[in-house]
Design an enzyme around this catalytic site. Structure first.
Site, PDB file in Angstrom:
ATOM      1  N   TYR A 112     -12.835  10.543  34.593  1.00 17.62           N
ATOM      2  CA  TYR A 112     -13.815   9.575  33.699  1.00 17.62           C
ATOM      3  C   TYR A 112     -15.046  10.324  33.704  1.00 17.62           C
ATOM      4  CZ  TYR A 112     -15.647   5.909  30.587  1.00 17.62           C
ATOM      5  OH  TYR A 112     -16.395   5.458  29.470  1.00 17.62           O
ATOM      6  N   ARG A 167      -1.860  13.087  -3.986  1.00 18.30           N
ATOM      7  CA  ARG A 167      -3.606  13.674  -3.821  1.00 18.30           C
ATOM      8  C   ARG A 167      -4.395  14.114  -5.582  1.00 18.30           C
ATOM      9  NH1 ARG A 167      -6.042  13.340   1.705  1.00 18.30           N
ATOM     10  NH2 ARG A 167      -5.074  11.124   0.474  1.00 18.30           N
ATOM     11  N   PHE A 177     -13.679  16.048   0.143  1.00  8.83           N
ATOM     12  CA  PHE A 177     -12.507  15.594   1.306  1.00  8.83           C
ATOM     13  C   PHE A 177     -12.593  14.181   1.433  1.00  8.83           C
ATOM     14  CE2 PHE A 177      -9.372  14.098   4.426  1.00  8.83           C
ATOM     15  CZ  PHE A 177      -8.492  14.588   4.181  1.00  8.83           C
ATOM     16  N   THR A 178     -11.088  12.801   1.557  1.00 10.82           N
ATOM     17  CA  THR A 178     -11.941  11.267   1.310  1.00 10.82           C
ATOM     18  C   THR A 178     -12.845  10.990   2.963  1.00 10.82           C
ATOM     19  OG1 THR A 178      -9.475  11.726   2.610  1.00 10.82           O
ATOM     20  CG2 THR A 178      -9.123  11.060   0.336  1.00 10.82           C
ATOM     21  N   LYS A 192      -4.864  19.995  12.840  1.00 11.13           N
ATOM     22  CA  LYS A 192      -4.266  21.165  12.227  1.00 11.13           C
ATOM     23  C   LYS A 192      -4.813  22.627  13.233  1.00 11.13           C
ATOM     24  CE  LYS A 192      -5.611  18.323   9.469  1.00 11.13           C
ATOM     25  NZ  LYS A 192      -7.137  16.650   9.525  1.00 11.13           N
ATOM     26  N   ASP A 199     -16.432  22.272   7.421  1.00 11.48           N
ATOM     27  CA  ASP A 199     -15.700  21.476   8.311  1.00 11.48           C
ATOM     28  C   ASP A 199     -14.480  22.470   8.702  1.00 11.48           C
ATOM     29  OD1 ASP A 199     -13.048  20.410   7.896  1.00 11.48           O
ATOM     30  OD2 ASP A 199     -13.397  18.892   6.864  1.00 11.48           O
ATOM     31  N   PHE A 221      -5.453   5.218  -0.855  1.00 10.89           N
ATOM     32  CA  PHE A 221      -4.200   5.841  -0.011  1.00 10.89           C
ATOM     33  C   PHE A 221      -3.593   4.992   0.779  1.00 10.89           C
ATOM     34  CE2 PHE A 221      -6.089   8.733   2.744  1.00 10.89           C
ATOM     35  CZ  PHE A 221      -7.247   8.751   1.709  1.00 10.89           C
TER      36      PHE A 221
END
Ligand code: P71
Length: 473
Positions: free
Chosen positions: A71, A381, A123-124, A257, A214, A447
């Site tokens: 943990y 998009r 970006f969303t 990614k 990002d 979306f």
């Protein structure tokens, strides 16, 4: 030119289903013409996203077996910290369950309600967290990014004049930080140049503004710098990536990614005070600061994948495969965003379906049509992704795109051939394609779960149409 084949061989395979036209018609109707709502079993080639869809290597699977599931204080966390220090150059790491977990924390830490957050295109999830923290997002990307035909080699660049104008307008102390994405997803997977990063850093230093990144697709950005920017041709990507990141105070990362994992993310930074605040928040929202909502094995897989994604041979093939698909489409006359980006080919749906106004949701309609043709799943998009403004009106983004996103190490170029042939077939009968209208629309990130139906031929949709969706039934 020599062919670039996969720099790996296949050790395990996953069968995929073939469907009939009738099955696909039933499936897309049941999904409300939203490709997010399709069942994966009804999809032949899944180009919805490159997020969490990578094939892991034998080394990553081995590392998972060695994961430490304690943990607290697990050595898996140490492995991630070592990898981040060595390759990204940040001393401090706070894991989160995925990228938006990191965005949530950094937005809460750095934004005082009423402040402004410039960025190179929205970006969303990033913008939603900035807004939920009381910030206002400002797009400071260069104009070329909004032009699908512009051949600018670094369409992700920050427009320094726009950034300066915002500083002049609101004052540097009202800017929480600038968020620079590398590469820029919504612009078409377009990179930022090293020269631009240097210049943004200088401007930030002059005004005492925090420069955040990002860094979700940083390896792909580094590859483009190697290909396109003077002085970087012979350099290994590991060096270029580290130099890129040296300009930032910290990063949010979606490991799904460019860390080649199916789940995971983190914040990394230089400032110990930001780390302390992140640790205070992460225990509330994610988990202990050494696991942040992940299993120990996830941290180990991410540590290994982070290194593998910075391999030059891997990236040559990765970017080469995206380009292969893009060039096949471009050569057939299909309008796509140029130059071809790092993680996806983006079809210019506004040009492809130039008989449909944006309020008839051309990109959403095209994604449904490609699925119907071949079982290939893509992602809208455009206007649907852009959502509504504070007054409840549709935002009308300049780009109305369908994204064909290539998962990492998953498909071969034969799959890319099937995709290209399908899109070209749809292109040849594009005039028959009708627009879509909303029948259900959720209040945020619409979306993901909105439902649509085909508009009757000749109907005029648009801003004044009653929005049944707003009943949120
Ligand atoms: C993509 C995703 C996943 C996604 C997100 C929202 C709508 C549809 C699909 C996620 C990103 C991203 C960038 C630049 C942060 C996140 C969030 N991309 N920044 O492109 O591309 O990361 O998904 O791990 O939370 O399909 P997360």
């Amino acid at each position: 030119m020599r062919a670039i084949a996969e720099p790996y061989r296949i050790k395990m395979v996953e069968p995929i289903a073939m469907t009939t036209r009738e099955q696909r018609e039933a499936a897309i109707r049941a999904a409300g013409y939203n490709t997010f709502l399709l069942r994966s079993d009804d999809v032949y080639i899944d180009l919805l996203t490159d997020s969490g869809t990578s094939a892991m290597s034998d080394r990553q699977w081995s590392a998972m077996m060695l994961g430490d599931e304690a943990y607290a204080g697990a050595r898996s966390f140490d492995h991630l910290v070592e990898a981040v220090r060595e390759h990204y150059g940040f001393p401090y790491v706070c894991p989160t369950h995925q990228g938006r977990g990191a965005e949530h924390l950094i937005s809460k830490i750095l934004i005082t309600p009423g402040q402004h957050v410039p960025g190179n295109m929205y970006f969303t999830t990033t913008r939603v967290h900035q807004e939920l923290a009381g910030g206002t997002f400002h797009d400071v990307i260069i104009d070329e990014a909004h032009d699908p035909a512009s051949q600018h080699p670094f369409k992700g660049n920050v427009d320094l004049a726009k950034f300066q104008a915002l500083i002049d307008e609101v004052g540097a102390d009202q800017i929480a930080y600038i968020n620079v994405a590398v590469t820029v997803n919504m612009a078409g997977g377009q990179p930022v140049s090293m020269a631009n990063l240097r210049a943004v850093r200088e401007l930030c230093d002059r005004h005492g503004i925090i420069m955040w990144s990002d860094a979700t697709r940083l390896a792909e950005n580094a590859w483009f710098i190697k290909e396109r920017e003077d002085g970087y041709a012979g350099r290994p990507v590991t060096e270029i990536a580290k130099e890129m990141l040296s300009h930032f105070d910290g990063i949010t990362m979606s490991g799904k990614k460019d860390c080649l994992v199916n789940i995971g993310g983190f914040l990394a930074m230089r400032d110990e005070h930001i780390l302390t605040k992140a640790r205070e928040l992460v225990v509330v929202y994610e988990g202990m600061p050494t696991y942040g909502g992940l299993a120990g094995r996830d941290l180990d897989a991410m540590a290994v994948g982070l290194r593998e994604a910075l391999d030059d041979d891997y990236l040559a093939h990765r970017i080469g495969q995206v380009r292969y698909l893009g060039e096949r489409l471009r050569d057939a006359g299909v309008p796509i965003v140029q130059p071809i980006g790092g993680h996806a080919v983006f079809i210019d749906a506004a040009a492809f379906l130039d008989h449909l106004p944006q309020d008839e949701l051309p990109a959403q309609a095209l994604a449904a049509e490609i699925y119907l043709d071949s079982g290939v799943r893509t992602m809208e998009r455009g206007i649907v992704s852009a959502g509504r403004d504070a007054d409840g009106r549709h935002r009308h983004p300049k780009l109305e795109l369908v994204r064909l996103t290539i998962p990492r190490r998953v498909y071969t170029n034969s799959h890319m051939d099937v995709v290209a042939e399908s899109v070209i077939r749809v292109f040849e009968r594009r005039k028959e394609i009708r627009g879509l209208g909303f029948v259900y629309e959720p209040p945020t990130l619409r979306f993901f779960t909105s439902r649509f139906e085909p508009l009757p031929t000749g109907s005029a949709a648009g801003e004044d149409r009653p929005e049944p969706a707003l009943a949120h039934a």
